[in-house]
Design an enzyme around this catalytic site. Structure first.
Site, mmCIF file in Angstrom:
data_model
loop_
_atom_site.group_PDB
_atom_site.id
_atom_site.type_symbol
_atom_site.label_atom_id
_atom_site.label_comp_id
_atom_site.label_asym_id
_atom_site.label_seq_id
_atom_site.Cartn_x
_atom_site.Cartn_y
_atom_site.Cartn_z
ATOM 1 N NE ARG A 276 -2.882 1.080 3.410
ATOM 2 C CZ ARG A 276 -3.773 0.843 4.362
ATOM 3 N NH1 ARG A 276 -4.965 0.382 4.048
ATOM 4 N NH2 ARG A 276 -3.468 1.039 5.627
ATOM 5 C CG HIS B 289 -6.915 -0.848 -5.036
ATOM 6 N ND1 HIS B 289 -5.703 -1.292 -4.567
ATOM 7 C CD2 HIS B 289 -7.218 0.255 -4.300
ATOM 8 C CE1 HIS B 289 -5.283 -0.493 -3.600
ATOM 9 N NE2 HIS B 289 -6.190 0.446 -3.411
ATOM 10 C CE1 TYR C 126 -21.436 16.555 -12.480
ATOM 11 C CE2 TYR C 126 -20.161 16.621 -10.452
ATOM 12 C CZ TYR C 126 -21.374 16.664 -11.102
ATOM 13 O OH TYR C 126 -22.525 16.823 -10.385
#
Length: 748
Positions: free
Chosen positions: A34, A80, A125
């Site tokens: 990570r 993930h 968006y």
């Protein structure tokens, strides 16, 4: 009857052991899967999965943009299994040109701004695709270069690493916090990193200094100057940890200061806010205006307007560098996951060496993969060529035999693969021209096989291939350095006194310890209003940017900021509210002036000395011991000492004895009791005689000897009647002035 324990067997583990094992497993997951990037491709797992998922979606640099939500959905759904917001934030970071030196993602829409990098629009968006630079991480992915591992649910495969063609670990850097360790790798310039890599690749014994000829410092996305000393930069690359300082770039345009570049990850709005807060607090009087004129043509253009053309621009900017984010320090910790799968801090040579080893392995696997493909194809071509040479017999066997494959294998000594290829031939490929194509392809593949085998058998040729590819990539994707390396002196904040307007002031102290400041030097302190039961004690003239020094009855000195004192229009404030003097101590006087100016400190016992005003400075609320006060004596108010070679000390006792002598007879000390200034015989001292005052005169000044409401005015020439040597008794004053209260210097 079976018990529950027989149906559900369980293991008993001590809580301490279980907690330790669970936390260790979690720690290893955070470290390896990570937080830390791998030295091979320079990516964390989430970044690697985003890049791979986008390549699988066909979002190359030549394709159309797709909604970011589509990419994030694929990443968290296939590779993930974490939060979509964290995944999208990692994706946005790789698309911000002000965050990544070489962005991996080409974003369309609001992906944040330098003012607020986290002001990006929602993923529904924005649109995105891979940037051209990402090709350096993906172009060799399907060529057997990396290992593939199952995804989180085992339904598909994902690459364990990406086959980076350049040392991306240094180019884009990265930050991460793991358990017990962290990483902070600054970005670097592609051409410089490739140049250093080639040096180490061709000359494995190259030293750190050899590599530093190519990589002298990080290269941030912004054009701020790197001002870290060369020795510190070398230590950084030698140990793998340290810090880098970057400073804004400014220029002078007319009477305005134009800031044209900011340090890495510094918000222009925050810088303006920091400067404005100092202006509002009246800590930046030399600046009158501040504005932001940044636009598309000038991405960074901050305007600082000095009060006048007499302002020291270099000094002002040095203060802003020291007190705002116009100069910022970045921690560096080259902590990565090495090729052996273990985390560790690397110096520059180790980091490049680890990547070269990774690249050698990657290129070797790519060549071996291609060689296997070539050999397999040559094997099939050999079988096809046999078929074409015996085409009629091959057709006859296929038409007449129920199982033509074993017959073909036995008749022409073919392998199963070759026989299958012959059986899979289409009729259109039986033309005469096809034989020439097969022979031509076979010749080309034979030549390629020889080249591949030669490279794999020769470490030098493998090194040359890696070098040529690095040079090609540097030529295509490299650019000039953005962050210039400049040797600058360390920025120093202006002293508090330098930031205060320099105005003439008169500081007044009352007998009860109330203090105030009046603008100008023409004020008459005795005529001010005082509280009932209080009256004037002492005053000093100076400038508002000079600290006020006070001395109490125990001989301790204190320091006050003059510009913070209340106005003389009020009754002032008690000095005890700001300090913690000894019990029973009262304030006896004050002094004001330049640090190098001198004052005369004395006690009623007739002892004193001169000292620099700076010796009285003390930041402590309890002050510092400055003047040693003999038993039964009192501290006299400090007297200003004129800087004149013919300055004269005039001192007087309560019995009317006056003595004058040159100032150079009195010692200059840092602190202490001082020397005897005027002689008071033991019998006279026993009768209560004491020194009532001491001043320093220069030519042109008059001395006023006060006795009650009357005073005797003595000019410079008049004092000659009382001249003598230090520590003498002096001469008596005229009758009517032998009960002296104090001495002053005439104002006119």
């Amino acid at each position: 009857m079976t018990t529950e324990s027989q149906l559900l067997p369980f293991e008993q583990v001590p809580l301490r052991e279980y907690a330790e094992r669970a936390y260790l497993d979690y720690s290893m997951y955070v470290v390896l899967d990570r937080a830390l990037p791998h030295v091979g491709d320079g990516l964390k797992p989430v970044q690697r999965r985003i890049i791979y998922a986008m390549s699988e979606l066909g979002l190359s640099a030549a394709s159309k943009h797709k909604k970011s939500a589509r990419t994030v959905g694929d990443v968290i759904g296939k590779f993930h299994p974490h939060g979509d917001s964290a995944c999208y934030e990692a994706m946005v970071l790789m698309a911000q040109p002000f965050s990544y030196r070489y962005p991996l993602i080409d974003g369309q829409g609001n992906f944040g701004s330098p003012d607020d990098p986290k002001s990006f629009a929602a993923m529904r968006y924005t649109e995105s695709r891979l940037a051209p630079y990402a090709k350096l991480l993906l172009s060799e992915l399907g060529q057997g270069t990396v290992d593939w591992v199952p995804n989180f649910d085992g339904t598909m495969k994902e690459p364990q690493l990406l086959p980076a063609r350049v040392p991306n670990i240094l180019l884009n850097g990265g930050q991460g916090i793991a358990v017990g360790m962290s990483t902070d790798i600054p970005p670097h310039n592609l051409r410089e990193v490739v140049s250093a890599t080639l040096r180490l690749l061709e000359k494995p014994r190259s030293t750190l200094d050899d590599l530093l000829e190519h990589i002298q410092a990080p290269d941030f996305p912004t054009a701020g100057e790197i001002v870290t000393p060369t020795d510190d930069l070398r230590a950084l690359y030698e140990t793998g940890h340290g810090s880098v300082r970057q400073r804004a770039v400014f220029e002078r345009e007319s009477e305005e200061i134009i800031i044209t570049a900011l340090p890495y990850q510094v918000s222009p709005a925050k810088v303006l806010e920091q400067i404005a807060s100092q202006m509002q607090a009246k800590k930046l009087p030399m600046v009158t205006d501040l504005r932001d004129e940044s636009d598309h043509e000038h991405p960074t253009r901050l305007i600082v307007v000095p009060r006048s053309n007499r302002v020291d621009i270099e000094g002002l900017m040095a203060h802003l560098f020291a007190t705002t984010d116009l100069e910022k320090s970045y921690r560096v910790n080259l902590n990565v996951i090495r090729n052996n799968g273990k985390p560790g801090v690397c110096n520059l040579r180790e980091l490049l060496g680890e990547w070269i080893d990774y690249r050698r392995t990657t290129v070797t696997r790519r060549l071996e993969f291609r060689l296997d493909q070539v050999v397999d194809r040559l094997h099939i071509l050999d079988g096809l060529l046999i078929a074409f040479l015996n085409i009629d017999e091959v057709i006859h066997i296929i038409r007449t035999e129920d199982e033509p494959k074993p017959v073909l294998m036995e008749r022409f000594e073919l392998t199963g693969t070759q026989a299958e290829a012959i059986l899979d031939l289409k009729l259109r490929h039986l033309a005469k021209l096809e034989e020439f194509k097969i022979r031509s392809e076979k010749d080309e593949l034979d030549e390629e096989r020889q080249q591949l085998e030669a490279i794999l058998d020769s470490p030098k040729k493998l090194t040359r291939l890696i070098r040529d590819e690095l040079l090609e990539d540097a030529e295509q994707y490299g650019d000039d350095r953005r962050s210039p390396i400049v040797q600058r002196e360390a920025a120093q904040a202006l002293k508090e006194t330098d930031l205060v307007a320099s105005e003439p002031v008169t500081v007044v102290l009352s007998e009860n310890g109330w203090i105030r400041a009046a603008k100008g030097h023409d004020i008459e302190p005795q005529e001010l209003n005082y509280k009932a039961g209080d009256q004037y004690l002492h005053a000093a003239r100076g400038r508002s940017n000079q600290p006020t020094c006070l001395i109490d009855s125990t001989g301790r000195s204190y320091q006050l900021a003059t510009h913070e004192l209340p106005s003389a229009r009020s009754l002032g404030e008690p000095v005890t509210g700001r300090f913690s003097p000894p019990a029973g101590a009262v304030f006896k006087g004050l002094a004001l002036g330049e640090e190098q100016s001198k004052v005369l400190l004395a006690t009623t016992a007739g002892y004193g000395f001169t000292t620099q005003l700076s010796n009285l400075y003390s930041r402590q609320k309890a002050g510092k011991q400055m003047l040693t006060v003999p038993d039964g004596a009192q501290v006299l108010p400090p007297a200003a000492v004129a800087d004149h070679e013919e300055a004269v000390v005039v001192c007087a006792t309560s019995a009317g004895y006056l003595l004058a002598y040159y100032l150079n007879e009195l010692p200059e000390l840092a602190k202490g009791k001082g020397n005897k200034m005027i002689n008071i015989p033991p019998k006279a001292r026993k009768d209560g005689e004491h020194m009532v005052g001491a001043i320093v005169l220069v030519k042109g000044q008059d001395c006023l000897v006060w006795a009650g409401q009357r005073y005797l005015r003595l000019s410079w020439s008049d004092t000659e009647n009382y001249w003598g040597e230090r520590a003498q008794r002096g001469r008596l004053l005229p009758r009517g002035f032998r009960k002296v209260d104090f001495l002053t210097i005439a104002d006119d």
